[in-house]
Design an enzyme around this catalytic site. Structure first.
Site, short mmCIF file in Angstrom:
data_model
loop_
_atom_site.label_atom_id
_atom_site.label_comp_id
_atom_site.label_asym_id
_atom_site.label_seq_id
_atom_site.Cartn_x
_atom_site.Cartn_y
_atom_site.Cartn_z
N ASN A 8 0.97 -1.10 -0.12
CA ASN A 8 -0.03 -0.08 -0.09
C ASN A 8 0.79 1.21 -0.21
O ASN A 8 1.68 1.44 0.89
CB ASN A 8 -0.95 0.03 1.35
N HIS A 11 0.88 6.21 1.62
CA HIS A 11 1.81 7.35 2.31
C HIS A 11 2.63 8.07 1.65
O HIS A 11 3.20 8.99 1.87
CB HIS A 11 2.39 6.69 3.55
N ARG A 19 3.03 18.84 1.24
CA ARG A 19 3.83 20.26 0.76
C ARG A 19 2.93 20.65 -0.51
O ARG A 19 3.03 21.70 -0.58
CB ARG A 19 5.12 20.05 0.31
N HIS A 51 -5.80 3.62 -2.00
CA HIS A 51 -7.14 4.09 -1.85
C HIS A 51 -7.37 5.38 -1.91
O HIS A 51 -6.68 6.38 -1.42
CB HIS A 51 -7.08 4.12 0.07
N ARG A 53 -9.47 8.03 -1.38
CA ARG A 53 -10.56 8.46 -0.22
C ARG A 53 -11.42 9.43 -0.65
O ARG A 53 -10.98 10.34 -1.79
CB ARG A 53 -9.90 8.99 0.96
N ARG A 57 -7.42 12.84 0.58
CA ARG A 57 -6.16 13.34 1.35
C ARG A 57 -4.93 12.90 1.06
O ARG A 57 -3.92 13.52 1.30
CB ARG A 57 -6.63 12.97 2.75
N GLU A 78 -8.83 0.35 -3.18
CA GLU A 78 -9.60 0.25 -1.65
C GLU A 78 -10.54 1.31 -1.86
O GLU A 78 -10.11 2.63 -2.38
CB GLU A 78 -8.58 0.66 -0.57
N THR A 109 -7.99 3.59 8.01
CA THR A 109 -9.18 3.05 8.28
C THR A 109 -9.13 2.41 9.68
O THR A 109 -8.18 1.55 9.94
CB THR A 109 -9.16 1.83 7.21
N GLU A 159 -10.49 -9.33 3.20
CA GLU A 159 -9.17 -9.19 3.91
C GLU A 159 -9.56 -8.94 5.44
O GLU A 159 -10.57 -8.12 5.93
CB GLU A 159 -8.67 -7.69 3.58
N HIS A 198 -3.33 -4.43 8.07
CA HIS A 198 -3.65 -3.28 8.77
C HIS A 198 -2.81 -3.51 9.86
O HIS A 198 -2.83 -4.45 10.77
CB HIS A 198 -4.85 -3.14 9.18
N GLY A 220 1.41 -1.32 4.52
CA GLY A 220 1.68 -0.13 3.66
C GLY A 220 2.70 0.84 4.95
O GLY A 220 3.91 1.05 4.62
N1 PXP Z 1 -5.46 -2.83 4.34
C1 PXP Z 1 -6.84 -1.81 4.52
C2 PXP Z 1 -8.05 -2.09 3.94
C3 PXP Z 1 -6.15 -0.61 4.85
O1 PXP Z 1 -7.15 0.33 4.70
C4 PXP Z 1 -4.92 -0.40 5.05
C5 PXP Z 1 -4.50 1.07 5.44
O2 PXP Z 1 -4.57 2.08 4.62
C6 PXP Z 1 -3.94 -1.18 4.85
C7 PXP Z 1 -4.34 -2.78 4.68
C8 PXP Z 1 -2.72 -1.13 5.11
O3 PXP Z 1 -2.56 -0.95 6.64
P1 PXP Z 1 -0.91 -0.25 7.22
O4 PXP Z 1 -0.64 1.10 6.37
O5 PXP Z 1 -1.08 -0.05 8.55
O6 PXP Z 1 0.00 -1.50 6.62
#
Ligand code: PXP
Length: 252
Positions: A8, A11, A19, A51, A53, A57, A78, A109, A159, A198, A220
């Site tokens: 993911n 970030h 910025r 994702h 959103r 963001r 996502e 999330t 998931e 997550h 991620g």
């Molecule tokens: N899976 C889902 C559905 C998520 O929303 C996220 C966070 O964006 C992740 C996995 C990845 O989580 P992490 O960034 O904590 O590894």
């Protein structure tokens, strides 16, 4: 087959937006989510997760389209269940869509989708996406009744939300693992592909090896954080290396 890794890269877009949110299209805008996707793939990412959103963001529509166009591995998109996002996903046509709950206040999330409470809109969304050839995953808490509803609604994958496990300490780690084990077994028996994600990091990953039937982990934050020290290709490579020791084959 070995455990797959979906990276993911939201970030990376978060850092750029810190910025350049008010300067879209600036030639100085960095870092590039597309370059991050390429770097992650070089490190062994089996899929790329983004994702978009509702509040945009981090990932922007243009990022999603560019990544979709340029990468060769599957894209896991996502999305919240909104008309806007369903329309966007139907245009984007990722290989996979992962339906997640989305509220504006949350930093990330924060819990699984309640597919029992939201079964009508979840089912409608699944049907629209599947009709366009998109495989659907539901991001749910590790609860057997949620898992069974996911299967009843016709999703191909779930998931399992590992956030509670990742935040657990002491004895609760084992009880969170047991919740994941029970949910995974129920999902596998119901014919679902089991993914998890997550809060997974280089330290807590090995606890998940007790969970059977896992096909893919979506990770991620920990990978992007380690990338600040070693670069993204290397941080992905290190995670893949650790994941390679997941016990292969069916276990009940
Ligand atoms: N899976 C889902 C559905 C998520 O929303 C996220 C966070 O964006 C992740 C996995 C990845 O989580 P992490 O960034 O904590 O590894």
């Amino acid at each position: 087959m070995s455990l797959l890794l979906g990276v993911n890269i939201d970030h990376v877009a978060t850092l750029r937006q810190a910025r350049y949110a008010l300067l879209p299209g600036s030639p100085n805008a960095e870092p590039s989510p597309l370059e991050a996707a390429h770097d992650a793939i070089l490190g062994g990412a089996d899929s790329i997760t983004i994702h978009v959103r509702g509040d945009r963001r981090h990932m922007q529509d243009a990022d999603a389209r560019e990544i979709r166009r340029e990468i060769q591995v599957p894209l896991n998109f996502e999305m919240g269940i909104t008309e806007e996002m369903i329309g966007f996903a139907l245009g984007l046509r990722p290989e996979f869509a992962c339906l997640v709950p989305e509220t504006r206040e949350e930093v990330t999330t924060e819990g699984g989708l309640d597919v029992i409470g939201k079964r009508r809109e979840t089912g409608d969304c699944i049907r629209q996406l599947q009709a366009a050839g998109i495989k659907v995953s539901l991001f749910i808490d590790p609860e057997v009744d949620q898992v069974l509803m996911a299967a009843e609604l016709g999703a191909e994958m779930i998931e399992l939300h590992t956030g509670c496990f990742a935040n657990a300490e002491g004895e609760s780690v084992e009880s969170e693992i047991q919740r994941l084990v029970a949910a995974s077994k129920a999902g596998h028996a119901a014919g679902l592909q089991i993914n998890a994600g997550h809060g997974i990091n280089y330290g807590n990953l090995f606890h998940l090896f007790a969970v059977p039937h896992l096909t893919e982990l979506n990770i991620g934050h920990s990978i992007v954080s380690r990338a600040m020290k070693v670069g993204l290709t290397e941080s992905v490579r290190q995670m893949k290396q650790l994941m390679a020791t997941y016990p292969a084959g069916p276990c009940d």
